[in-house]
Write a protein that holds these residues in place. Structure first.
Motif, PDB file in Angstrom:
ATOM      1  N   THR A  25       0.799  -1.224   0.000  1.00 25.70           N
ATOM      2  CA  THR A  25       0.000   0.000   0.000  1.00 25.70           C
ATOM      3  C   THR A  25       0.827   1.266   0.000  1.00 25.70           C
ATOM      4  O   THR A  25       0.296   2.347  -0.200  1.00 25.70           O
ATOM      5  N   GLY A  26       2.128   1.166   0.234  1.00 26.94           N
ATOM      6  CA  GLY A  26       2.976   2.348   0.281  1.00 26.94           C
ATOM      7  C   GLY A  26       2.955   3.047   1.615  1.00 26.94           C
ATOM      8  O   GLY A  26       3.489   4.137   1.760  1.00 26.94           O
ATOM      9  N   MET A  27       2.335   2.423   2.621  1.00 22.25           N
ATOM     10  CA  MET A  27       2.337   3.035   3.952  1.00 22.25           C
ATOM     11  C   MET A  27       3.754   3.021   4.489  1.00 22.25           C
ATOM     12  O   MET A  27       4.492   2.066   4.301  1.00 22.25           O
ATOM     13  N   THR A  28       4.155   4.080   5.135  1.00 21.87           N
ATOM     14  CA  THR A  28       5.514   4.172   5.633  1.00 21.87           C
ATOM     15  C   THR A  28       5.627   3.562   7.020  1.00 21.87           C
ATOM     16  O   THR A  28       4.642   3.255   7.665  1.00 21.87           O
ATOM     17  N   GLY A  29       6.856   3.441   7.459  1.00 18.51           N
ATOM     18  CA  GLY A  29       7.157   2.766   8.712  1.00 18.51           C
ATOM     19  C   GLY A  29       6.379   3.254   9.904  1.00 18.51           C
ATOM     20  O   GLY A  29       5.850   2.461  10.676  1.00 18.51           O
ATOM     21  N   GLY A  30       6.312   4.555  10.111  1.00 18.89           N
ATOM     22  CA  GLY A  30       5.623   5.075  11.278  1.00 18.89           C
ATOM     23  C   GLY A  30       4.155   4.692  11.290  1.00 18.89           C
ATOM     24  O   GLY A  30       3.571   4.442  12.339  1.00 18.89           O
ATOM     25  N   SER A  31       3.558   4.614  10.097  1.00 17.51           N
ATOM     26  CA  SER A  31       2.145   4.266   9.993  1.00 17.51           C
ATOM     27  C   SER A  31       1.866   2.865  10.493  1.00 17.51           C
ATOM     28  O   SER A  31       0.777   2.558  10.924  1.00 17.51           O
ATOM     29  N   LEU A  32       2.849   2.006  10.411  1.00 16.74           N
ATOM     30  CA  LEU A  32       2.650   0.608  10.767  1.00 16.74           C
ATOM     31  C   LEU A  32       3.385   0.199  12.031  1.00 16.74           C
ATOM     32  O   LEU A  32       3.466  -0.971  12.349  1.00 16.74           O
ATOM     33  N   PRO A  39      14.247  -1.912  15.003  1.00 15.89           N
ATOM     34  CA  PRO A  39      14.709  -0.712  15.686  1.00 15.89           C
ATOM     35  C   PRO A  39      15.853  -0.037  14.935  1.00 15.89           C
ATOM     36  O   PRO A  39      16.741  -0.698  14.432  1.00 15.89           O
ATOM     37  N   ARG A  40      15.778   1.297  14.848  1.00 14.47           N
ATOM     38  CA  ARG A  40      16.728   2.117  14.116  1.00 14.47           C
ATOM     39  C   ARG A  40      16.804   1.697  12.655  1.00 14.47           C
ATOM     40  O   ARG A  40      17.779   1.971  11.967  1.00 14.47           O
ATOM     41  N   GLY A  41      15.782   0.991  12.180  1.00 10.09           N
ATOM     42  CA  GLY A  41      15.750   0.551  10.798  1.00 10.09           C
ATOM     43  C   GLY A  41      15.137   1.599   9.891  1.00 10.09           C
ATOM     44  O   GLY A  41      14.554   2.564  10.346  1.00 10.09           O
ATOM     45  N   SER A  42      15.307   1.413   8.647  1.00  6.52           N
ATOM     46  CA  SER A  42      14.751   2.307   7.644  1.00  6.52           C
ATOM     47  C   SER A  42      13.763   1.522   6.801  1.00  6.52           C
ATOM     48  O   SER A  42      14.069   0.430   6.331  1.00  6.52           O
ATOM     49  N   TRP A  43      12.593   2.093   6.604  1.00 11.02           N
ATOM     50  CA  TRP A  43      11.566   1.469   5.770  1.00 11.02           C
ATOM     51  C   TRP A  43      12.143   1.119   4.414  1.00 11.02           C
ATOM     52  O   TRP A  43      11.998   0.004   3.923  1.00 11.02           O
ATOM     53  N   VAL A  44      12.835   2.062   3.804  1.00 11.42           N
ATOM     54  CA  VAL A  44      13.391   1.852   2.470  1.00 11.42           C
ATOM     55  C   VAL A  44      14.443   0.748   2.488  1.00 11.42           C
ATOM     56  O   VAL A  44      14.461  -0.119   1.622  1.00 11.42           O
ATOM     57  N   ARG A  45      15.297   0.770   3.478  1.00 10.15           N
ATOM     58  CA  ARG A  45      16.388  -0.206   3.540  1.00 10.15           C
ATOM     59  C   ARG A  45      15.851  -1.629   3.682  1.00 10.15           C
ATOM     60  O   ARG A  45      16.372  -2.565   3.088  1.00 10.15           O
ATOM     61  N   VAL A  46      14.812  -1.810   4.454  1.00 11.48           N
ATOM     62  CA  VAL A  46      14.295  -3.166   4.679  1.00 11.48           C
ATOM     63  C   VAL A  46      13.374  -3.627   3.551  1.00 11.48           C
ATOM     64  O   VAL A  46      13.445  -4.761   3.107  1.00 11.48           O
ATOM     65  N   THR A  47      12.519  -2.731   3.038  1.00 12.12           N
ATOM     66  CA  THR A  47      11.527  -3.137   2.038  1.00 12.12           C
ATOM     67  C   THR A  47      11.999  -2.955   0.608  1.00 12.12           C
ATOM     68  O   THR A  47      11.477  -3.598  -0.298  1.00 12.12           O
ATOM     69  N   GLY A  48      12.936  -2.032   0.373  1.00 15.64           N
ATOM     70  CA  GLY A  48      13.344  -1.718  -0.991  1.00 15.64           C
ATOM     71  C   GLY A  48      12.335  -0.848  -1.717  1.00 15.64           C
ATOM     72  O   GLY A  48      12.444  -0.640  -2.918  1.00 15.64           O
ATOM     73  N   VAL A  49      11.348  -0.324  -0.999  1.00 18.50           N
ATOM     74  CA  VAL A  49      10.307   0.521  -1.588  1.00 18.50           C
ATOM     75  C   VAL A  49      10.505   1.946  -1.072  1.00 18.50           C
ATOM     76  O   VAL A  49      10.563   2.155   0.138  1.00 18.50           O
ATOM     77  N   PRO A  50      10.628   2.928  -1.985  1.00 22.68           N
ATOM     78  CA  PRO A  50      10.806   4.309  -1.528  1.00 22.68           C
ATOM     79  C   PRO A  50       9.655   4.757  -0.631  1.00 22.68           C
ATOM     80  O   PRO A  50       8.502   4.394  -0.861  1.00 22.68           O
ATOM     81  N   GLU A  51       9.998   5.536   0.364  1.00 21.43           N
ATOM     82  CA  GLU A  51       9.005   5.994   1.330  1.00 21.43           C
ATOM     83  C   GLU A  51       7.857   6.724   0.631  1.00 21.43           C
ATOM     84  O   GLU A  51       8.056   7.577  -0.214  1.00 21.43           O
ATOM     85  N   GLY A  52       6.627   6.336   0.998  1.00 23.45           N
ATOM     86  CA  GLY A  52       5.435   6.982   0.472  1.00 23.45           C
ATOM     87  C   GLY A  52       4.983   6.469  -0.877  1.00 23.45           C
ATOM     88  O   GLY A  52       3.988   6.943  -1.422  1.00 23.45           O
TER      89      GLY A  52
END
Length: 180
Positions: A25-32, A39-52
């Motif tokens: 759905t493109g929901m970002t880390g904070g939303s979920l 912890p201290r992870g990045s949505w983009v780094r883990v999923t490979g999907v640009p934020e938003g």
């Protein structure tokens, strides 16, 4: 995406479901509550999907570039969406990364005969110095692809920027999330 949860680890399984929902759905880390997942992870780094953005949007972008690009390149999202530092309706920066040889060929195709000191000569010289050609200046033009992507993303983004970037040039700065 698979978090390799141990059998019966319902917390991990729930986190995996949330992660996969977010990727789709493109929901970002904070939303979920993603940062509880990593912890201290990045949505983009883990999923490979640009934020938003979401997988359907990335697939549509890939399709546009595959259909209309016309020269060999690696196409990636860079900037705040690739680094995970978006704010509000951050823009989408798309780098069409080309080899130095392809970059030089594109320069010659666009500016083969310009008068010294003219505005076109200054634009060419700026492109040479920075290693960046804008969507409207490259031939074939990429402004059609840029408009299609902006229309597809709608009000979700402030602006879409597509530029040809010489690999190893000043604008060839990661992180990158590859589209094509």
């Amino acid at each position: 995406m698979d978090l390799n949860c141990a059998d019966g680890d319902t917390v991990c399984e729930l986190r995996e479901e949330l992660l996969n929902m977010g990727v789709q759905t493109g929901m970002t880390g904070g939303s979920l509550g993603f940062f509880a997942l990593c912890p201290r992870g990045s949505w983009v780094r883990v999923t490979g999907v640009p934020e938003g953005l979401n997988l359907d949007q990335l697939a549509a972008m890939r399709k546009s570039f595959n259909k209309d690009l016309g020269f060999p390149a690696e196409v990636s999202i860079q900037g705040s969406r690739a680094s995970g530092n978006t704010g509000g309706r951050s823009d989408v920066d798309i780098a069409v990364r080309v080899s130095p040889e392809t970059f030089d060929a594109l320069l010659s195709k666009r500016w083969s005969s310009v008068n010294a000191g003219s505005s076109q000569a200054r634009i060419r010289d700026h492109a040479v110095a920075t290693g960046k050609i804008t969507a409207g200046d490259v031939r074939p033009r990429l402004s059609g692809i840029k408009k299609n992507i902006a229309k597809m993303l709608g009000d979700e983004v402030d602006h879409v920027d597509v530029s040809v970037i010489r690999v190893g040039g000043a604008f060839d700065q990661g992180p990158f999330v590859r589209i094509k």
